[in-house]
Design a protein around this motif. Structure first.
Motif, PDB file in Angstrom:
ATOM      1  N   SER A 252       1.759   2.551   0.998  1.00 31.73           N
ATOM      2  CA  SER A 252       2.333   1.248   0.628  1.00 31.73           C
ATOM      3  C   SER A 252       2.725   1.186  -0.836  1.00 31.73           C
ATOM      4  O   SER A 252       3.759   0.594  -1.176  1.00 31.73           O
ATOM      5  N   GLU A 253       1.920   1.787  -1.689  1.00 28.25           N
ATOM      6  CA  GLU A 253       2.236   1.779  -3.116  1.00 28.25           C
ATOM      7  C   GLU A 253       3.574   2.465  -3.356  1.00 28.25           C
ATOM      8  O   GLU A 253       4.393   1.984  -4.141  1.00 28.25           O
TER       9      GLU A 253
ATOM     10  N   SER B 136      -3.001   2.421   1.528  1.00 24.97           N
ATOM     11  CA  SER B 136      -2.697   1.961   0.168  1.00 24.97           C
ATOM     12  C   SER B 136      -1.772   2.938  -0.538  1.00 24.97           C
ATOM     13  O   SER B 136      -0.861   2.527  -1.264  1.00 24.97           O
TER      14      SER B 136
ATOM     15  N   ILE C 198      -2.011  -0.014  -6.495  1.00 23.80           N
ATOM     16  CA  ILE C 198      -2.702   0.672  -5.398  1.00 23.80           C
ATOM     17  C   ILE C 198      -4.113   0.099  -5.199  1.00 23.80           C
ATOM     18  O   ILE C 198      -4.577  -0.066  -4.074  1.00 23.80           O
TER      19      ILE C 198
ATOM     20  N   ILE D 260      -3.704  -3.284  -3.396  1.00 23.94           N
ATOM     21  CA  ILE D 260      -3.407  -3.090  -1.972  1.00 23.94           C
ATOM     22  C   ILE D 260      -4.693  -2.811  -1.213  1.00 23.94           C
ATOM     23  O   ILE D 260      -4.964  -3.412  -0.170  1.00 23.94           O
ATOM     24  N   GLN D 261      -5.508  -1.906  -1.746  1.00 23.21           N
ATOM     25  CA  GLN D 261      -6.766  -1.547  -1.074  1.00 23.21           C
ATOM     26  C   GLN D 261      -7.694  -2.755  -0.963  1.00 23.21           C
ATOM     27  O   GLN D 261      -8.283  -3.000   0.083  1.00 23.21           O
TER      28      GLN D 261
ATOM     29  N   ASN E 169      -7.893   2.675   5.007  1.00 20.50           N
ATOM     30  CA  ASN E 169      -7.232   1.730   4.096  1.00 20.50           C
ATOM     31  C   ASN E 169      -6.763   2.396   2.804  1.00 20.50           C
ATOM     32  O   ASN E 169      -5.718   2.040   2.274  1.00 20.50           O
ATOM     33  N   HIS E 170      -7.539   3.359   2.305  1.00 19.95           N
ATOM     34  CA  HIS E 170      -7.107   4.040   1.074  1.00 19.95           C
ATOM     35  C   HIS E 170      -5.825   4.843   1.305  1.00 19.95           C
ATOM     36  O   HIS E 170      -4.974   4.934   0.428  1.00 19.95           O
TER      37      HIS E 170
END
Length: 154
Positions: free
Chosen positions: A114-115, A111, A91, A94-95, A107-108
């Protein structure tokens, strides 16, 4: 035959509402998933009428809930799991990758979504080119709505 698991990014609910993709195209493509993040982002839509319509789209789709990593101040109780070292690093990565492409306030949250998709081996469906690029770079699977339509027709 294995059913494809599709994690829907928040922008996909906007695409359904705007008629860019039909909800049937999504449901026929695989099993649909979302986290607490997507509904939270939809409920933060400034325009009340659009917000209500987006929440209805969310509620009408046959979505399976998928927990994110538990992050203090971000994850409601019961909606997250404790992080292991691998997921915590993912994570963060990704960020960092998203921020390096374009620093955005959400974005967080991207993330977190996406994680889950990468960890659970789901295909992230998103029309956010930066997010799709990062997920693919980190070994996950991601498709835009256009790509999903092309694959379904072939």
């Amino acid at each position: 035959m294995t059913t494809v698991k599709l994690m829907l990014d928040t922008n996909i609910f906007n695409r359904v509402l705007d008629g860019k993709i039909n909800s049937n195209e999504l449901t026929e493509a695989g099993q649909l998933f979302a986290t607490h993040v997507q509904i939270r982002e939809l409920k933060n839509t400034p325009d009340q009428e659009r917000r209500d319509a987006l929440v209805k789209v969310f509620q009408k789709l046959p979505l399976h809930d998928s927990p994110t990593l538990w992050i203090l101040g971000e994850t409601p109780l019961g909606s997250g799991i404790l992080s292991d070292e691998k997921s915590g690093k993912l994570i963060s990565r990704i960020q960092i990758e998203l921020d390096s492409l374009k620093k955005r306030d959400n974005n967080h949250l991207d993330s977190m979504i996406s994680e889950v998709a990468i960890r659970e081996k789901m295909v992230l469906v998103t029309d956010d080119n930066y997010l799709r690029q990062v997920v693919l770079k980190l070994g996950g699977a991601a498709l835009s709505t256009v790509e999903l339509k092309i694959i379904r027709r072939s």
